[in-house]
Design an enzyme around this catalytic site. Structure first.
Site, PDB file in Angstrom:
ATOM      1  N   GLU A 188       0.879  -1.241   0.232  1.00 38.48           N
ATOM      2  CA  GLU A 188      -0.155  -0.111   0.009  1.00 38.48           C
ATOM      3  C   GLU A 188       0.989   1.239  -0.095  1.00 38.48           C
ATOM      4  O   GLU A 188       0.514   2.366  -0.540  1.00 38.48           O
ATOM      5  CB  GLU A 188      -0.809  -0.072   1.146  1.00 38.48           C
ATOM      6  CG  GLU A 188      -2.212   0.932   1.156  1.00 38.48           C
ATOM      7  CD  GLU A 188      -2.979   0.507   2.137  1.00 38.48           C
ATOM      8  OE1 GLU A 188      -3.955  -0.002   1.721  1.00 38.48           O
ATOM      9  OE2 GLU A 188      -2.961   0.922   3.395  1.00 38.48           O
ATOM     10  N   HIS A 205       7.698 -26.841   0.887  1.00 42.25           N
ATOM     11  CA  HIS A 205       6.963 -27.726   0.140  1.00 42.25           C
ATOM     12  C   HIS A 205       5.853 -27.495  -0.627  1.00 42.25           C
ATOM     13  O   HIS A 205       4.886 -28.458  -1.183  1.00 42.25           O
ATOM     14  CB  HIS A 205       6.075 -28.848   1.352  1.00 42.25           C
ATOM     15  CG  HIS A 205       7.280 -29.394   2.395  1.00 42.25           C
ATOM     16  ND1 HIS A 205       7.821 -30.496   1.904  1.00 42.25           N
ATOM     17  CD2 HIS A 205       7.913 -29.071   3.599  1.00 42.25           C
ATOM     18  CE1 HIS A 205       8.675 -30.912   2.923  1.00 42.25           C
ATOM     19  NE2 HIS A 205       8.767 -29.892   3.733  1.00 42.25           N
ATOM     20  N   LYS A 234     -12.931   2.034  -2.639  1.00 44.21           N
ATOM     21  CA  LYS A 234     -13.925   2.417  -1.574  1.00 44.21           C
ATOM     22  C   LYS A 234     -14.943   3.221  -1.710  1.00 44.21           C
ATOM     23  O   LYS A 234     -16.275   3.113  -1.503  1.00 44.21           O
ATOM     24  CB  LYS A 234     -13.094   3.010   0.026  1.00 44.21           C
ATOM     25  CG  LYS A 234     -12.307   2.260   0.537  1.00 44.21           C
ATOM     26  CD  LYS A 234     -11.754   2.914   1.607  1.00 44.21           C
ATOM     27  CE  LYS A 234     -10.548   2.124   2.431  1.00 44.21           C
ATOM     28  NZ  LYS A 234      -9.975   2.841   3.510  1.00 44.21           N
TER      29      LYS A 234
END
Length: 452
Positions: free
Chosen positions: A281, A310, A421
């Site tokens: 951000e 893994h 937003k």
């Protein structure tokens, strides 16, 4: 003795192709010094307030935590992003595995911890089904006071509380801006206990403010040690910060567009999540500070050793050479256990500690990546405690803006987040967003032909 050390052997050209020469490292450290000087000037000018947080007065927080100590079985932290990831990091690192499954007495009479972040109905429903309203304390955290996910979750929790509790304000603490925002207005109106987030402390830089310290104190963690650790990071004249900033900037210029954070400890998984928000951000920007077009930033990726040996390390070793790796090593794992072989084929493990095995596997991964010419740095902690966690927070809160400011990027804004937003507010019918809704309607068009 340093409690945190930085080993950068495997980013140097003596060990990996296209690595840093000693001359290049010094050149990029000079660039990092420019970013640091700009950051410190901002602090002197009343900005970048996170730098001053280690000097704050902890007495009000400690007094409040003591007042409610032993009174609640559950703590619900309502927040998202910078308002929750730091809390989760501290709790993940310092509370034992299975903490919430322990009895009240086994937890030292401290509450269980739940984080209401995502607007996933199954998550909030599950949290509330585990808690009893009369036995639950709620911390709502949003600096702006307008974060939609936090407002939604708190609305559900507040209704749940008021349905059973006569005086819910005694079970709510708000952490927000001291003067403005919807949460500040609600707090003043309803009489919640509150703590301030300084206006010059951004959300993702706020973990060492009341945002992280109040919940930590409520569950009995040593918040003084957190700040002591944070205060320690400039004792070497910022050498670790300048070195790491220089390394990351060099490899950004070399086209390494992915930064992998890989702690070799399950206790630091949430730290890697916190780092991803701070890095992504702060540095992902398409404008310079003076408004010029650019494409800046690298993609942060969380991995965990040994688990992701893994899953991801196959890609890291043999896939594209577009990454730089940061390992975190814990030199002394707490509650270490000696391994006893259950069968002769496993006798080579006899007598080794689990912590030693973890660190040996880290060394193996370092060597394997080095052999493929993949650069990595290693940060070693003597132990995981509040001091080292506080220091890690502050080291990275320096590194990220140092890089941004050195490269003429504003590390403290997030315009890309705000656009999404605003569209959400418009679709929800928030006042003042009619024009935004019209814009969204024009943009958000799809064809059925491309849906299968």
């Amino acid at each position: 003795m340093k409690r945190i050390k930085v080993d950068y052997n495997y980013v140097m050209d003596k060990f990996v192709a296209d690595g840093l020469s000693e001359e290049k490292l010094e050149e990029y450290k000079e660039k990092a010094k420019l970013g640091l000087s700009r950051l410190l000037r901002m602090f002197d000018d009343g900005q970048a307030g996170f730098i001053g947080l280690p000097e704050q007065n902890l007495a009000p927080i400690k007094k409040f935590a003591k007042e409610i100590s032993g009174k609640f079985n559950d703590l619900i932290v309502v927040g998202i992003g910078g308002s929750s990831l730091g809390v989760e990091t501290v709790c993940n690192a310092m509370l034992p595995f299975g903490y919430n499954a322990r009895s009240f007495a086994e937890r030292g009479c401290f509450p269980r911890v739940w984080v209401a972040d995502n607007v996933d109905p199954s998550k909030i429903s599950s949290i509330l089904s585990e808690c009893q309203p009369e036995d639950t304390f709620v911390c709502i955290i949003t600096k702006s006071g307008s974060t939609v996910e936090t407002a939604a979750n708190f609305g559900i929790i507040y209704e749940w509380l008021t349905s059973k509790v006569k005086n819910p304000k005694k079970q709510i603490c708000a952490i927000t801006d001291p003067e403005k925002g919807a949460l500040r207005a609600m707090t003043n109106d309803k009489g919640f206990v509150s703590f301030d987030v300084q206006p010059n402390v951004g959300g993702r830089f706020s973990v060492l403010s009341p945002v992280g310290l109040v919940p930590a104190a409520i569950v009995g963690l040593d918040i003084e040690k957190l700040l002591e650790g944070a205060k320690s990071v400039n004792k070497d004249n910022y050498e670790q910060i300048l070195t790491l900033s220089a390394i990351y900037m060099y490899f950004m210029d070399k086209g390494k567009n992915i930064n992998v954070m890989m702690p070799y400890s399950s206790r630091l998984i949430s730290f890697a999540d916190w780092y991803c928000q701070l890095w992504g951000e702060s540095l992902g920007k398409n404008r310079t500070i003076d408004g010029k077009d650019t494409v800046f930033g690298t993609t942060p990726v969380r991995a965990t050793g040994t688990i992701d040996q893994h899953s991801q390390v196959q890609l890291y070793k043999e896939g594209p050479n577009d990454k730089v790796f940061t390992f975190i090593e814990v030199l002394n794992h707490d509650k270490d256990r000696k391994i006893t072989s259950p069968y002769e084929a496993y006798d080579y493990l006899n007598g080794h500690g689990m912590g030693r095995l973890c660190n040996i596997e880290l060394m193996g991964t370092e060597a394997a990546l080095k052999n493929s010419g993949k650069p990595s740095v290693k940060i070693s902690l003597d132990i995981v405690d509040e001091f080292t966690i506080g220091a890690l927070f502050m080291i990275w809160q320096y590194i990220v803006p140092v890089i941004g400011l050195a490269c003429d990027i504003d590390p403290f804004d997030q315009p890309g987040v705000e656009e999404g937003k605003d569209y959400a507010y418009a679709l929800l019918g928030r006042n003042g967003y009619d024009a935004t809704k019209a814009k969204f309607t024009e943009i958000y068009k799809k064809q059925d032909d491309f849906i299968v």
